[in-house]
Motif scaffolding. Structure first.
Motif, mmCIF file in Angstrom:
data_model
loop_
_atom_site.group_PDB
_atom_site.id
_atom_site.type_symbol
_atom_site.label_atom_id
_atom_site.label_comp_id
_atom_site.label_asym_id
_atom_site.label_seq_id
_atom_site.Cartn_x
_atom_site.Cartn_y
_atom_site.Cartn_z
ATOM 1 N N MET A 130 8.033 -2.279 6.356
ATOM 2 C CA MET A 130 7.104 -2.145 5.154
ATOM 3 C C MET A 130 6.785 -3.698 4.982
ATOM 4 S SD MET A 130 6.332 0.411 2.967
ATOM 5 C CE MET A 130 6.100 0.745 4.295
ATOM 6 N N ARG A 131 6.948 -4.679 5.614
ATOM 7 C CA ARG A 131 6.813 -6.305 6.219
ATOM 8 C C ARG A 131 5.874 -5.863 7.856
ATOM 9 N NH1 ARG A 131 11.232 -9.818 7.803
ATOM 10 N NH2 ARG A 131 10.370 -10.990 7.557
ATOM 11 N N LEU A 132 5.265 -4.995 7.915
ATOM 12 C CA LEU A 132 4.099 -4.775 8.683
ATOM 13 C C LEU A 132 2.672 -5.955 8.189
ATOM 14 C CD1 LEU A 132 3.618 -3.684 12.061
ATOM 15 C CD2 LEU A 132 2.634 -1.846 10.134
ATOM 16 N N PRO A 133 2.010 -6.534 8.647
ATOM 17 C CA PRO A 133 1.117 -7.122 8.389
ATOM 18 C C PRO A 133 -0.122 -6.069 8.461
ATOM 19 C CG PRO A 133 2.143 -8.527 9.675
ATOM 20 C CD PRO A 133 2.771 -6.999 9.134
ATOM 21 N N ILE A 134 -1.554 -5.364 7.628
ATOM 22 C CA ILE A 134 -1.775 -4.303 7.836
ATOM 23 C C ILE A 134 -3.569 -5.345 7.288
ATOM 24 C CG2 ILE A 134 -2.790 -2.325 6.307
ATOM 25 C CD1 ILE A 134 -1.164 -1.566 8.264
ATOM 26 N N GLU A 135 -3.978 -5.323 7.938
ATOM 27 C CA GLU A 135 -5.681 -5.157 7.247
ATOM 28 C C GLU A 135 -6.411 -5.114 6.736
ATOM 29 O OE1 GLU A 135 -8.533 -4.962 11.081
ATOM 30 O OE2 GLU A 135 -7.857 -6.157 12.025
ATOM 31 N N ALA A 136 -6.603 -5.423 5.088
ATOM 32 C CA ALA A 136 -6.815 -5.264 3.805
ATOM 33 C C ALA A 136 -8.422 -5.765 3.479
ATOM 34 C CB ALA A 136 -6.147 -5.066 3.182
ATOM 35 N N LYS A 178 17.951 10.842 13.842
ATOM 36 C CA LYS A 178 19.119 11.804 14.659
ATOM 37 C C LYS A 178 18.929 10.465 15.960
ATOM 38 C CE LYS A 178 19.609 15.680 12.635
ATOM 39 N NZ LYS A 178 21.579 15.982 12.296
ATOM 40 N N GLY A 179 20.403 10.645 16.228
ATOM 41 C CA GLY A 179 20.571 9.575 17.041
ATOM 42 C C GLY A 179 19.810 8.260 17.173
ATOM 43 N N GLU A 180 19.287 7.976 18.249
ATOM 44 C CA GLU A 180 17.922 7.400 18.801
ATOM 45 C C GLU A 180 17.243 7.134 18.262
ATOM 46 O OE1 GLU A 180 19.029 6.439 23.038
ATOM 47 O OE2 GLU A 180 20.677 6.444 22.733
ATOM 48 N N ARG A 181 16.742 8.091 17.508
ATOM 49 C CA ARG A 181 15.021 7.713 17.222
ATOM 50 C C ARG A 181 15.296 7.715 15.729
ATOM 51 N NH1 ARG A 181 13.045 13.777 18.751
ATOM 52 N NH2 ARG A 181 12.152 12.285 19.925
ATOM 53 N N SER A 182 14.695 7.020 14.765
ATOM 54 C CA SER A 182 14.024 6.790 13.787
ATOM 55 C C SER A 182 12.934 7.997 12.797
ATOM 56 C CB SER A 182 14.257 5.140 13.342
ATOM 57 O OG SER A 182 14.957 4.791 13.744
ATOM 58 N N ASN A 183 13.217 8.382 11.826
ATOM 59 C CA ASN A 183 11.926 8.667 11.281
ATOM 60 C C ASN A 183 11.829 8.219 10.332
ATOM 61 O OD1 ASN A 183 10.120 10.658 10.455
ATOM 62 N ND2 ASN A 183 11.284 12.732 11.333
ATOM 63 N N ILE A 184 10.464 8.008 9.701
ATOM 64 C CA ILE A 184 10.067 6.758 8.233
ATOM 65 C C ILE A 184 8.727 7.493 8.327
ATOM 66 C CG2 ILE A 184 9.477 4.855 7.794
ATOM 67 C CD1 ILE A 184 10.812 3.829 10.420
ATOM 68 N N CYS A 185 8.848 7.869 6.581
ATOM 69 C CA CYS A 185 8.129 8.533 6.262
ATOM 70 C C CYS A 185 7.223 7.983 5.548
ATOM 71 C CB CYS A 185 8.434 10.008 5.538
ATOM 72 S SG CYS A 185 6.525 10.321 5.253
ATOM 73 N N VAL A 186 5.848 7.780 5.643
ATOM 74 C CA VAL A 186 5.287 6.460 5.371
ATOM 75 C C VAL A 186 4.466 7.252 3.945
ATOM 76 C CG1 VAL A 186 3.939 3.868 5.028
ATOM 77 C CG2 VAL A 186 5.463 4.497 6.431
ATOM 78 N N LEU A 187 4.858 6.893 3.236
ATOM 79 C CA LEU A 187 4.236 7.349 1.857
ATOM 80 C C LEU A 187 3.070 6.369 0.618
ATOM 81 C CD1 LEU A 187 7.233 8.441 1.161
ATOM 82 C CD2 LEU A 187 4.834 10.309 0.337
ATOM 83 N N GLY A 232 -5.326 3.707 -0.209
ATOM 84 C CA GLY A 232 -4.221 3.101 0.323
ATOM 85 C C GLY A 232 -4.098 3.799 1.781
ATOM 86 N N PHE A 233 -3.877 5.314 1.385
ATOM 87 C CA PHE A 233 -3.846 6.563 2.648
ATOM 88 C C PHE A 233 -4.803 5.978 3.951
ATOM 89 C CE2 PHE A 233 -4.627 10.218 4.825
ATOM 90 C CZ PHE A 233 -3.703 10.504 5.778
ATOM 91 N N ALA A 234 -6.590 5.781 3.368
ATOM 92 C CA ALA A 234 -7.360 5.425 4.616
ATOM 93 C C ALA A 234 -7.162 4.088 4.903
ATOM 94 C CB ALA A 234 -8.933 6.033 3.972
ATOM 95 N N ARG A 235 -6.670 3.650 4.067
ATOM 96 C CA ARG A 235 -6.980 2.042 5.066
ATOM 97 C C ARG A 235 -5.316 2.087 6.306
ATOM 98 N NH1 ARG A 235 -9.169 -0.855 7.198
ATOM 99 N NH2 ARG A 235 -10.746 -1.029 4.946
ATOM 100 N N LEU A 291 0.888 -0.624 0.118
ATOM 101 C CA LEU A 291 -0.132 -0.221 -0.094
ATOM 102 C C LEU A 291 0.780 1.173 -0.096
ATOM 103 C CD1 LEU A 291 -2.590 -1.126 2.961
ATOM 104 C CD2 LEU A 291 -2.954 -1.626 0.625
ATOM 105 N N ALA A 292 1.987 1.297 0.109
ATOM 106 C CA ALA A 292 2.696 2.472 0.504
ATOM 107 C C ALA A 292 4.414 1.892 0.318
ATOM 108 C CB ALA A 292 2.930 2.709 1.743
ATOM 109 N N PHE A 293 5.319 3.190 0.313
ATOM 110 C CA PHE A 293 6.646 2.556 0.536
ATOM 111 C C PHE A 293 7.146 4.338 1.543
ATOM 112 C CE2 PHE A 293 5.841 6.663 -2.616
ATOM 113 C CZ PHE A 293 7.262 7.071 -2.169
ATOM 114 N N THR A 294 8.763 3.628 1.441
ATOM 115 C CA THR A 294 9.310 4.657 2.526
ATOM 116 C C THR A 294 10.002 5.355 2.804
ATOM 117 O OG1 THR A 294 10.552 3.590 3.622
ATOM 118 C CG2 THR A 294 8.382 2.896 4.645
ATOM 119 N N ARG A 295 10.196 6.706 3.144
ATOM 120 C CA ARG A 295 11.754 7.302 3.547
ATOM 121 C C ARG A 295 12.580 7.133 4.296
ATOM 122 N NH1 ARG A 295 13.379 10.408 -1.186
ATOM 123 N NH2 ARG A 295 14.171 11.788 -0.235
#
Length: 107
Positions: free
Chosen positions: A98-104, A17-26, A32-35, A9-13
């Motif tokens: 991206m491997r996270l199972p999402i209900e569809a 910063k340090g101990e923080r992961s900032n993941i953009c899910v597009l 797909g956004f609504a789901r 349903l999406a891809f990432t960028r």
């Protein structure tokens, strides 16, 4: 309901910063956004990253872009290394997310 990988349903960028992961899910589209919006929660993300992050997880919606900003604190249990500053872990965590199972909806 069936499940599909988030990557259907999406891809990432990502960026770190340090101990923080900032993941953009597009999301690929508005449907797909609504789901994703209906099922993606901080708890679900933190459980998926068990052993890789201690949290907390914060999810910000970016509706005009059909995107979410997923901020994961405590990456690698707080054992940050110099490589986190170069975004190596964030890209890996984005790919893993991206491997996270999402209900569809089923067929």
């Amino acid at each position: 309901m069936t499940t599909v990988p988030l990557g259907d349903l999406a891809f990432t960028r990502s960026g770190d910063k340090g101990e923080r992961s900032n993941i953009c899910v597009l999301a690929f589209d508005a449907a797909g956004f609504a789901r994703i919006d209906a099922v993606l929660t901080p708890k679900l993300v933190l459980e998926f990253f068990a052993g890789l992050a201690d949290g907390p997880v914060t999810i910000y919606r970016v509706p005009n872009m059909n995107a979410f900003n997923v901020v994961v604190d405590g990456t690698l249990g707080g054992g940050s290394t110099r490589t986190l500053w170069w975004d190596v872990t964030g890209k890996s965590m984005g790919n893993h997310l991206m491997r996270l199972p999402i209900e569809a909806p089923g067929d």
